[in-house]
Design an enzyme around this catalytic site. Structure first.
Site, PDB file in Angstrom:
ATOM      1  N   THR A 195      19.258 -23.164 -32.088  1.00 39.49           N
ATOM      2  CA  THR A 195      20.264 -23.373 -33.131  1.00 39.49           C
ATOM      3  C   THR A 195      21.493 -22.502 -32.924  1.00 39.49           C
ATOM      4  O   THR A 195      22.417 -22.574 -33.694  1.00 39.49           O
ATOM      5  CB  THR A 195      19.657 -23.081 -34.515  1.00 39.49           C
ATOM      6  OG1 THR A 195      19.105 -21.755 -34.514  1.00 39.49           O
ATOM      7  CG2 THR A 195      18.566 -24.068 -34.820  1.00 39.49           C
ATOM      8  N   ASN A 251      16.216 -15.004 -29.373  1.00 33.08           N
ATOM      9  CA  ASN A 251      15.201 -16.014 -29.097  1.00 33.08           C
ATOM     10  C   ASN A 251      14.607 -16.641 -30.341  1.00 33.08           C
ATOM     11  O   ASN A 251      13.997 -17.708 -30.277  1.00 33.08           O
ATOM     12  CB  ASN A 251      14.105 -15.407 -28.218  1.00 33.08           C
ATOM     13  CG  ASN A 251      14.583 -15.295 -26.780  1.00 33.08           C
ATOM     14  OD1 ASN A 251      14.609 -16.278 -26.054  1.00 33.08           O
ATOM     15  ND2 ASN A 251      14.974 -14.100 -26.379  1.00 33.08           N
ATOM     16  N   THR A 308      23.682 -19.615 -19.573  1.00 35.95           N
ATOM     17  CA  THR A 308      23.123 -19.990 -20.878  1.00 35.95           C
ATOM     18  C   THR A 308      23.317 -18.796 -21.823  1.00 35.95           C
ATOM     19  O   THR A 308      24.384 -18.621 -22.375  1.00 35.95           O
ATOM     20  CB  THR A 308      21.644 -20.404 -20.772  1.00 35.95           C
ATOM     21  OG1 THR A 308      20.918 -19.404 -20.046  1.00 35.95           O
ATOM     22  CG2 THR A 308      21.511 -21.745 -20.054  1.00 35.95           C
ATOM     23  N   GLU A 363      18.229 -10.561 -22.064  1.00 35.04           N
ATOM     24  CA  GLU A 363      18.684 -10.856 -23.429  1.00 35.04           C
ATOM     25  C   GLU A 363      18.521  -9.642 -24.343  1.00 35.04           C
ATOM     26  O   GLU A 363      17.417  -9.131 -24.535  1.00 35.04           O
ATOM     27  CB  GLU A 363      17.907 -12.056 -23.981  1.00 35.04           C
ATOM     28  CG  GLU A 363      18.316 -13.354 -23.307  1.00 35.04           C
ATOM     29  CD  GLU A 363      17.428 -14.524 -23.661  1.00 35.04           C
ATOM     30  OE1 GLU A 363      17.873 -15.660 -23.442  1.00 35.04           O
ATOM     31  OE2 GLU A 363      16.309 -14.316 -24.138  1.00 35.04           O
ATOM     32  N   LYS A 423      22.446 -17.103 -12.422  1.00 34.34           N
ATOM     33  CA  LYS A 423      22.372 -17.003 -13.871  1.00 34.34           C
ATOM     34  C   LYS A 423      20.954 -16.609 -14.224  1.00 34.34           C
ATOM     35  O   LYS A 423      19.995 -16.915 -13.516  1.00 34.34           O
ATOM     36  CB  LYS A 423      22.766 -18.314 -14.549  1.00 34.34           C
ATOM     37  CG  LYS A 423      21.833 -19.505 -14.319  1.00 34.34           C
ATOM     38  CD  LYS A 423      20.571 -19.591 -15.158  1.00 34.34           C
ATOM     39  CE  LYS A 423      20.849 -19.423 -16.632  1.00 34.34           C
ATOM     40  NZ  LYS A 423      19.543 -19.454 -17.408  1.00 34.34           N
ATOM     41  N   THR A 482      13.604 -17.220 -15.359  1.00 39.44           N
ATOM     42  CA  THR A 482      14.470 -18.334 -15.746  1.00 39.44           C
ATOM     43  C   THR A 482      15.780 -18.051 -15.123  1.00 39.44           C
ATOM     44  O   THR A 482      16.653 -17.494 -15.742  1.00 39.44           O
ATOM     45  CB  THR A 482      14.740 -18.440 -17.220  1.00 39.44           C
ATOM     46  OG1 THR A 482      13.560 -18.743 -17.841  1.00 39.44           O
ATOM     47  CG2 THR A 482      15.647 -19.591 -17.540  1.00 39.44           C
TER      48      THR A 482
END
Length: 411
Positions: free
Chosen positions: A411, A406, A161, A284, A187, A198
């Site tokens: 979007t 985040n 992702t 991230e 992942k 996650t």
């Protein structure tokens, strides 16, 4: 947690070009089915026999539909022929329709494999609360079948992702003089916190091992690896670690009484630990991997709680990002990680720089400490001087980029 296995005398060989299909009996593939706009988003791992299987799942109360389906499958006989995985859509918080869609994914792959439905697992990752585009998924599973191959790297891409890279590990060893391979792919980048994160992780091996033994090994290993990482303190709805063993290595079945059990356990733990560290490093927006080592604890649970508290502290993470040797934030996290701790005897190291001794600040070279905090891997070591238990946790720094990613995830 104890000392990390495999550091002094590894009983296995690490493969540079890791591949989830390297163990005998496995094929895999990944394609773009249209769940995401451009990138690969649908994959499968398939075994040519009914593989012994085991899994651990998220502790989030809102378990996604694929988790429930996989639990159902493994509850029948602990065997799997394949797993179908999609990215871009979590199929979480989607009600009864989401459950029906996950079962439909299971049924479709089973149909393509010509096996009972309970021999198929399902996993999903992506946006929560969006219905699965089942027409694209169903057609995609059909398109996957002709692309399955024994040397595949596309599956590792199809499950990503916000990850910036694929995460793959592979080792080989010998059991009874016969070659055995263990391979893993994962992942995970955001919404990462024990237990688990996650994250999706898939491990394959051609070792001979019964499902019950494999499940016990996975539980223990997960506690010491995947459950010791954090990025942002959020526990996901979709986390899963799934293991499949084809038995194609053809040695005597492995269990705790087998003469080479420790060797296999060491190699298995290495694969899971390295995948966990890769997830933490790819947090991230992260720029650094943070490793927190706690030594001298009364017991393992105390060491684990403290290591997790420090590596998960937003203030510690931002201090690492800014290369600020603000050790007070570390001791603060130690205190709420173990409120019953006697606070008079703790030593703190930033890399090689000792900044606290006996819970009292030491004069130290600020520039040297900053250099330690600017390393790609930042090591924070705490010695409690209470006992002999140790634990290690992994995380990353907290950056401006994490907020940017985040703030616009949908979007």
């Amino acid at each position: 947690m104890g000392k990390e296995l495999g550091v002094l005398e590894p009983a296995f060989t690490i493969k540079e070009q890791a591949c989830i299909t390297s163990p005998k009996g496995f094929k895999a593939a990944g394609i773009h089915a249209g769940i995401k706009r451009k990138r690969l988003d649908l994959g499968a791992i398939v075994c040519e026999v009914d593989a012994s299987a085991a899994a651990v799942y998220t502790v989030n109360a809102f378990q996604a539909a694929p988790i429930k389906v996989t639990q159902d499958s493994l509850g029948v006989a602990g065997k799997l022929r394949g797993v179908v995985v999609n990215s871009g859509n979590a199929n979480a918080c989607t009600g009864q329709q989401g459950v029906m869609d996950a079962y439909a994914m299971r049924a479709k792959l089973a149909e393509q494999l010509g096996c009972p439905a309970h021999l198929v697992a399902v996993a999903s990752t992506g946006v929560i609360g969006v219905m699965m585009p089942m027409e694209k998924v169903t057609q995609g599973i059909e398109e996957l079948m002709p692309t399955l191959k024994e040397r595949d790297t596309s599956f590792a891409e199809a499950i990503l992702t916000t990850d910036t890279c694929t995460k793959q590990v592979e080792v080989t060893l010998e059991i009874e003089g016969k070659p055995v391979t263990i391979a893993g792919v994962a992942k995970g980048s955001g919404m990462i916190k024990p237990n688990m994160a996650t994250m999706l992780a898939f491990v394959t091996t051609d070792a001979v091992i019964e499902s019950e033994i494999l499940q016990s090994l996975l539980w223990k290993t997960t506690d010491e690896t995947f459950n010791m990482i954090t990025v942002d303190g959020d526990t996901s709805t979709n986390d899963m670690v799934l293991v499949m063993a084809s038995g194609k290595a053809a040695h005597a079945p492995l269990d705790m009484q087998h003469a080479e059990w420790a060797k296999f356990q060491q190699a298995f733990q290495y694969v899971c630990r390295e995948l966990a560290k890769m997830i933490a490093r790819d947090g991230e927006g992260a720029t650094r991997l943070v490793e927190v080592v706690v030594e001298g604890a009364d017991h393992e649970q105390e060491a684990q709680k403290i290591a997790k508290a420090v590596v998960g502290s937003s203030l510690v993470k931002t201090a690492v990002f800014g290369a600020d040797p603000n050790w007070g934030r570390i001791l603060c996290a130690v205190g709420y990680g173990a409120p019953s701790l006697r606070p008079e005897s703790i030593d703190v190291y930033l890399g090689q720089v000792k900044v606290v001794e006996g819970s009292v600040p030491l004069p130290f070279d600020e520039e040297k400490a900053q250099v330690e905090l600017k390393q790609e891997k930042v090591v924070i070591r705490l010695h409690l001087n209470r006992g002999h238990a140790t634990a290690t946790a992994w995380g990353c720094d907290l950056t401006y980029e994490y907020v940017r990613i985040n703030a616009s995830y949908r979007t």
